[in-house]
Design an enzyme around this catalytic site. Structure first.
Site, PDB file in Angstrom:
ATOM      1  N   CYS A  95       0.814  -1.218   0.000  1.00 53.31           N
ATOM      2  CA  CYS A  95       0.000   0.000   0.000  1.00 53.31           C
ATOM      3  C   CYS A  95       0.849   1.271   0.000  1.00 53.31           C
ATOM      4  O   CYS A  95       0.351   2.351  -0.309  1.00 53.31           O
ATOM      5  CB  CYS A  95      -0.941   0.020   1.201  1.00 53.31           C
ATOM      6  SG  CYS A  95      -2.259  -1.192   1.058  1.00 53.31           S
TER       7      CYS A  95
HETATM    8  N1  COA Z   1     -20.438  -8.801   7.859  1.00 58.86           N
HETATM    9  C1  COA Z   1     -20.965  -8.822   9.098  1.00 58.86           C
HETATM   10  N2  COA Z   1     -20.224  -8.952  10.221  1.00 58.86           N
HETATM   11  C2  COA Z   1     -18.905  -9.125  10.068  1.00 58.86           C
HETATM   12  C3  COA Z   1     -18.290  -9.146   8.806  1.00 58.86           C
HETATM   13  C4  COA Z   1     -19.115  -8.980   7.660  1.00 58.86           C
HETATM   14  N3  COA Z   1     -18.621  -8.969   6.423  1.00 58.86           N
HETATM   15  N4  COA Z   1     -16.958  -9.322   8.962  1.00 58.86           N
HETATM   16  C5  COA Z   1     -16.745  -9.417  10.282  1.00 58.86           C
HETATM   17  N5  COA Z   1     -17.905  -9.296  10.956  1.00 58.86           N
HETATM   18  C6  COA Z   1     -18.135  -9.370  12.403  1.00 58.86           C
HETATM   19  C7  COA Z   1     -17.174 -10.334  13.058  1.00 58.86           C
HETATM   20  O1  COA Z   1     -17.695 -11.641  13.029  1.00 58.86           O
HETATM   21  C8  COA Z   1     -17.133  -9.790  14.474  1.00 58.86           C
HETATM   22  O2  COA Z   1     -18.242 -10.224  15.178  1.00 58.86           O
HETATM   23  P1  COA Z   1     -18.134 -10.599  16.749  1.00 58.86           P
HETATM   24  O3  COA Z   1     -17.713  -9.345  17.416  1.00 58.86           O
HETATM   25  O4  COA Z   1     -19.514 -11.054  17.056  1.00 58.86           O
HETATM   26  O5  COA Z   1     -17.107 -11.680  16.803  1.00 58.86           O
HETATM   27  C9  COA Z   1     -17.268  -8.294  14.292  1.00 58.86           C
HETATM   28  O6  COA Z   1     -17.862  -8.100  12.985  1.00 58.86           O
HETATM   29  C10 COA Z   1     -15.963  -7.559  14.350  1.00 58.86           C
HETATM   30  O7  COA Z   1     -15.018  -8.182  13.462  1.00 58.86           O
HETATM   31  P2  COA Z   1     -13.594  -7.590  13.184  1.00 58.86           P
HETATM   32  O8  COA Z   1     -12.924  -8.383  12.120  1.00 58.86           O
HETATM   33  O9  COA Z   1     -12.879  -7.413  14.487  1.00 58.86           O
HETATM   34  O10 COA Z   1     -14.043  -6.203  12.546  1.00 58.86           O
HETATM   35  P3  COA Z   1     -13.376  -4.786  12.651  1.00 58.86           P
HETATM   36  O11 COA Z   1     -14.297  -3.869  13.348  1.00 58.86           O
HETATM   37  O12 COA Z   1     -11.946  -4.867  13.096  1.00 58.86           O
HETATM   38  O13 COA Z   1     -13.381  -4.336  11.127  1.00 58.86           O
HETATM   39  C11 COA Z   1     -11.838  -4.230   9.293  1.00 58.86           C
HETATM   40  C12 COA Z   1     -12.720  -5.103  10.150  1.00 58.86           C
HETATM   41  C13 COA Z   1     -11.071  -5.100   8.312  1.00 58.86           C
HETATM   42  C14 COA Z   1     -12.722  -3.248   8.544  1.00 58.86           C
HETATM   43  C15 COA Z   1     -10.872  -3.456  10.180  1.00 58.86           C
HETATM   44  O14 COA Z   1     -10.189  -4.286  11.065  1.00 58.86           O
HETATM   45  C16 COA Z   1      -9.852  -2.689   9.382  1.00 58.86           C
HETATM   46  O15 COA Z   1     -10.157  -1.944   8.497  1.00 58.86           O
HETATM   47  N6  COA Z   1      -8.611  -2.768   9.727  1.00 58.86           N
HETATM   48  C17 COA Z   1      -7.618  -1.964   9.083  1.00 58.86           C
HETATM   49  C18 COA Z   1      -6.754  -2.713   8.247  1.00 58.86           C
HETATM   50  C19 COA Z   1      -6.869  -2.475   6.765  1.00 58.86           C
HETATM   51  O16 COA Z   1      -7.829  -2.076   6.195  1.00 58.86           O
HETATM   52  N7  COA Z   1      -5.771  -2.824   6.133  1.00 58.86           N
HETATM   53  C20 COA Z   1      -5.649  -2.824   4.747  1.00 58.86           C
HETATM   54  C21 COA Z   1      -4.258  -2.582   4.375  1.00 58.86           C
HETATM   55  S1  COA Z   1      -3.649  -1.049   5.016  1.00 58.86           S
END
Ligand code: COA
Length: 376
Positions: free
Chosen positions: A158
């Site tokens: 990235c």
């Molecule tokens: N639809 C519905 N629910 C979902 C889901 C989807 N597509 N994907 C995950 N969830 C749920 C999970 O099951 C979890 O549920 P739980 O709390 O009951 O276990 C909850 O949402 C949180 O999951 P998590 O993976 O911890 O989500 P998050 O809030 O961390 O968001 C990202 C996920 C990927 C958006 C976030 O971590 C992120 O953007 N990180 C930055 C990293 C990035 O983008 N990097 C790219 C390169 S720089």
């Protein structure tokens, strides 16, 4: 005296096709239904975990993404495929990645008031190269009609574009090129696991281009002097893709999940955001640019909550959308191209004398910041 160097033109090529969250979730959930039906017996017997549906509201809240542009919709939205259809091309045809790079490059050249004959070098800087060699940059060089100069590919995931801008700046300063074209053809739909609920919504496709040249040579109507660049890398497995040329030497791993984009999203969020905010702050400090002088931050576009966090840390208060423009709602994460799309779309409204920071971050970990000041 240090040579004054400017970004004198940018270009953006956006695919015609796009996919909304609702469309993406509908096909993903159909895949989940079919999978669970197909494996009903094993799921019932507790031998296999049922897949869980995705949800548009979650996607928008967790990431800020509303839609993404893609080279192909049909394959991605086919529940039995969930992968773009991008047919192979013959060796006598332009490759897909070079083609989109050239489209963005031509626009950047136009905006800089230049033609390909004015360029000395081409850097293709992006997360994935569609072949091992010859370098995509050399093909772009040929397609643009340059009959001189040199090109090479570079990959810092990235952060490829900001690292590419520094490489271009170094080349112009050390005299190995007068003008450099730095392009970011990102076909992220090719490395995304569209079957993985945790990340199936993250990426989109695009190409961006930047021209870097000596200030004294520049004729473009919009010019930003590069006041300084700063790069940082720190090894992490939290964003990783094990696809590579040695896969065939261990065929048992071919097609496994780790041969596409994988991440520990939470860890990335927690670890990278403070590093980025600290780098921008120290970079500005070392350049003696006071934070209140920064009119705009063109941040990497992966996640809206990440950008809000970083901008707030740097400014000491929440940033307005004018101060930290958002394009990821429309484009999703386009890897290295994200901060350049934001810069391309949102720089011309600022008056001469304005200062800003282009900043990318991602796998490596890698962070790049480029502090710029509008001079024309
Ligand atoms: N639809 C519905 N629910 C979902 C889901 C989807 N597509 N994907 C995950 N969830 C749920 C999970 O099951 C979890 O549920 P739980 O709390 O009951 O276990 C909850 O949402 C949180 O999951 P998590 O993976 O911890 O989500 P998050 O809030 O961390 O968001 C990202 C996920 C990927 C958006 C976030 O971590 C992120 O953007 N990180 C930055 C990293 C990035 O983008 N990097 C790219 C390169 S720089």
């Amino acid at each position: 005296m240090t040579q004054s160097v400017v970004i004198s033109g940018t270009g953006l090529w956006t695919p015609e096709l796009s996919i909304t969250n609702d469309e993406l979730v509908a096909s993903f959930n159909e895949y989940v239904t079919r999978y669970n039906q197909r494996h009903a017996g094993e799921i019932e017997a507790g031998e296999l975990a049922a897949l869980t549906p995705s949800n548009s509201a979650f996607i928008e809240k967790a990431s800020g993404i509303k839609q993404r542009y893609v080279l192909d919709r049909e394959g991605i939205l086919d529940p039995d495929r969930l992968c773009p259809n991008i047919p192979e091309r013959g060796d006598d045809e332009i490759s897909v990645q070079a083609e989109i790079a050239v489209k963005a490059a031509r626009q950047a050249l136009d905006n800089a008031g230049l033609t390909a004959a004015d360029l000395d070098a081409v850097l293709v800087a992006c997360s994935n190269m569609q072949r091992a060699y010859p370098a995509m940059a050399v093909e772009v060089q040929k397609e643009l009609g340059m009959n001189h100069g040199w090109g090479y590919d570079m990959n810092v995931a990235c952060s490829s574009a900001t690292f590419g801008i520094q490489a271009a700046l170094d080349a112009v300063r050390n005299g190995s090129a007068r003008r450099v074209l730095m392009v970011n053809p990102e076909i992220c739909s090719g490395h995304l696991a569209w079957q993985d609920r945790d990340c199936h919504f993250i990426f989109g496709d695009v190409a961006t281009a930047v021209i870097v040249e000596r200030a004294e040579d520049a004729v473009g109507h919009l010019q930003w002097e590069i006041l300084g660049t700063r790069l940082q890398t720190q090894f992490s497995n939290n964003i990783r893709n094990n696809f590579g040329f040695l896969n065939r030497a261990a065929p048992e791993g071919i097609g496994a999940r780790d041969k596409l984009f994988c991440q520990e999203g939470r860890k990335v969020f927690k670890e990278v955001c403070p590093m980025v905010a600290a780098q921008i702050a120290s970079h500005l400090d070392d350049l003696e640019v006071p934070v209140p002088d920064i009119r705009r931050m063109w941040l990497h576009q992966a996640n809206l909550n990440m950008n809000d966090f970083i901008a707030r840390k740097v400014l000491g208060r929440p940033a307005t959308r004018e101060e930290a423009p958002v394009i990821l709602d429309d484009y999703a994460n386009t890897s290295s191209a994200g901060s350049i799309i934001a810069f391309h779309k949102y720089n011309g409204d600022l008056p001469v004398g304005s200062k800003g920071v282009i900043c990318s971050f991602g796998a490596g970990y890698s962070i790049g910041s480029v502090v710029v000041s509008r001079v024309a």
